[in-house]
Design an enzyme around this catalytic site. Structure first.
Site, PDB file in Angstrom:
ATOM      1  N   GLU A  47       0.824  -1.202   0.000  1.00 37.54           N
ATOM      2  CA  GLU A  47       0.000   0.000   0.000  1.00 37.54           C
ATOM      3  C   GLU A  47       0.863   1.259   0.000  1.00 37.54           C
ATOM      4  OE1 GLU A  47      -2.969  -0.160  -0.628  1.00 37.54           O
ATOM      5  OE2 GLU A  47      -3.714  -2.096   0.058  1.00 37.54           O
ATOM      6  N   ASN A  50      -0.410   7.552   0.422  1.00 42.43           N
ATOM      7  CA  ASN A  50      -1.668   8.243   0.673  1.00 42.43           C
ATOM      8  C   ASN A  50      -2.733   7.339   1.271  1.00 42.43           C
ATOM      9  OD1 ASN A  50      -1.303  11.116  -0.318  1.00 42.43           O
ATOM     10  ND2 ASN A  50      -0.486   9.945  -2.033  1.00 42.43           N
ATOM     11  N   HIS A 281      -3.291  16.607 -11.599  1.00 46.68           N
ATOM     12  CA  HIS A 281      -2.612  15.383 -11.170  1.00 46.68           C
ATOM     13  C   HIS A 281      -2.873  14.316 -12.226  1.00 46.68           C
ATOM     14  CE1 HIS A 281      -2.643  11.405  -8.852  1.00 46.68           C
ATOM     15  NE2 HIS A 281      -1.399  11.683  -9.197  1.00 46.68           N
ATOM     16  N   ARG A 283      -2.042  10.661 -13.076  1.00 44.78           N
ATOM     17  CA  ARG A 283      -1.516   9.349 -12.667  1.00 44.78           C
ATOM     18  C   ARG A 283      -1.417   8.479 -13.912  1.00 44.78           C
ATOM     19  NH1 ARG A 283      -1.999   6.226  -7.849  1.00 44.78           N
ATOM     20  NH2 ARG A 283      -0.862   4.266  -8.152  1.00 44.78           N
ATOM     21  N   PHE A 381      -3.985  10.068  -4.244  1.00 44.43           N
ATOM     22  CA  PHE A 381      -3.181  11.291  -4.340  1.00 44.43           C
ATOM     23  C   PHE A 381      -4.093  12.480  -4.645  1.00 44.43           C
ATOM     24  CE2 PHE A 381      -0.373  14.404  -6.196  1.00 44.43           C
ATOM     25  CZ  PHE A 381       0.883  14.180  -5.637  1.00 44.43           C
TER      26      PHE A 381
END
Length: 423
Positions: A47, A50, A281, A283, A381
């Site tokens: 994990e 965040n 953001h 990802r 995030f």
């Protein structure tokens, strides 16, 4: 064989066994002895940073509840914060780093909400420096294989056989061990663990795979008190502020994002403006194959950025992304020359001191102060940035937005869930 570092006192001097002889019982016996009890927790090793922050909140809220209990066996628990070591998404050495929470967060601010201490403070409290410590009770939480068989939510837990071989690592410390590790099948909220704490006189109790336990108070005022207490390390905030001022023409005063020094003095408002830039953001990496329908191509990402900048009458975008350098350069090539594109590039000193976790926080701070934020679908995030913007008081429409996948139409591009702050 279970992966347990069995250390025998006959061979090792100064082994400290935490036990009920050091506990002040409810009848007032032995009350001159220390009566502090310690609760530890850990998270499944794969994990990320965040998600671990979210699991912290579950246990911090639980520890706060215990501290207000009238039961003498419960109200003296201290929650020991798990050091940051060997996270799978971080670049790290082979040796565990045992980074303290104070490297990333303001520990004093956390302690205004819940009785938390660092691992090194736990060792200091024992007055044995870093001598060997044997945790008395270790419970490895695991899901029930049939937890939804009844078709309804039912809280339950019981000691059971282990579905998988336990791999408790005790935060990679060589001087911490236990000879009492059991698996706990668990379904429900974190506070259900109160039963475990009441039934044992153990002074030290460790819950592994803490992510299995659910939030007691998700989205309510207590949840947000805990979240607001998670102020960042002041040095990380200063690095972020210096970057914003230098490259993005952004300050807390002009952006109306100033917060009181103490989170307990914050008041609800919606008048934050943000700096004159768009933040995104993006990802990529595992999301490209893990969520292909919701993850846009580089070219389509650029198209969405251009459209939003035109709508906002802005010419600057700050991008936080896990994309490799070649993809970031490709993204820049799709944006017109009159668009200013920024990405935080830490110097050697910042990288060495604050690691990947600190850099992630810096990027989140910069993103959270933008005039408008666009996140990535189901990314923790992005969730953390949205929470920061809620705390600072941004209008909802400038916060809960995401990039759409190439094949998603305007109607099928599912909106981001709005988790609004509650005071």
């Amino acid at each position: 064989m279970f992966y347990i570092k069995i250390l025998f006192a006959i061979f090792i001097p100064n082994v400290l066994m935490l036990n009920n002889e050091d506990y002040c019982d409810k009848n007032g016996l032995d009350c001159n002895k220390p009566n502090i009890r310690y609760m530890f927790y850990d998270v499944n090793p794969p994990e990320g940073f965040n998600l671990r922050r979210d699991v912290f909140m579950r246990f911090a809220i639980f520890a706060r509840k215990l501290s207000k209990s009238s039961d003498p066996k419960l109200h003296n628990f201290q929650l020991v914060l798990p050091p940051w070591s060997n996270l799978h998404h971080w670049k790290h050495t082979e040796e565990p780093e045992h980074l303290p929470w104070s490297l990333f967060f303001d520990l004093g601010s956390l302690q205004k909400f819940s009785p938390v201490i660092e691992m090194h403070q736990f060792f200091t409290n024992l007055e044995r420096n870093y001598g060997y410590v044997r945790i008395e009770d270790v419970y490895v939480l695991q899901h029930y294989e049939d937890m939804f068989s009844s078709g309804k939510f039912e809280e339950k837990m019981n000691i059971s056989s282990c579905v998988k071989e336990p791999t408790t690592n005790f935060y990679y410390y060589q001087n911490v061990t236990s000879n009492n590790i059991r698996c706990l099948s668990f379904h429900g909220h974190t506070s259900q663990l109160t039963k475990i704490l009441k039934e044992t006189n153990a002074q030290s109790i460790y819950f592994d795979h803490g992510e299995v336990a659910l939030h007691d108070r998700f989205g309510d005022s207590i949840y947000w008190q805990c979240r607001r207490s998670m102020r960042f390390n002041k040095e990380l905030v200063q690095i972020s502020n210096d970057y914003r001022q230098r490259f993005l023409n952004s300050t807390d005063i002009t952006d109306k994002t100033e917060l009181p020094l103490d989170w307990r003095d914050e008041k609800q408002h919606r008048d934050a403006i943000g700096g004159p830039y768009l933040s995104v953001h993006l990802r990529r990496r595992d999301f490209v194959w893990g969520r292909p329908k919701q993850t846009p191509s580089i070219e389509y990402t650029a198209e969405q950025i251009r459209e939003k900048l035109m709508e906002l009458a802005l010419d600057t975008v700050f991008i936080a992304t896990d994309s490799p350098p070649n993809e970031f350069e490709e993204l820049k090539s799709f944006l017109t020359p009159d668009i200013n594109v920024f990405r935080f590039k830490p110097n050697k000193e910042v990288k060495k001191r604050y690691k990947d976790g600190g850099i992630a926080i810096i990027e989140q701070i910069i993103c959270s102060h933008a005039r408008y934020f666009i996140g990535t679908y189901e990314s923790t995030f992005s969730f953390r940035i949205q929470e920061e913007r809620e705390i600072m008081g941004f209008p909802e429409e400038t916060t809960f937005n995401r990039l759409c996948g190439n094949d998603e139409s305007e109607s099928s591009c599912e909106k981001t869930t709005k988790w609004k702050i509650v005071y």
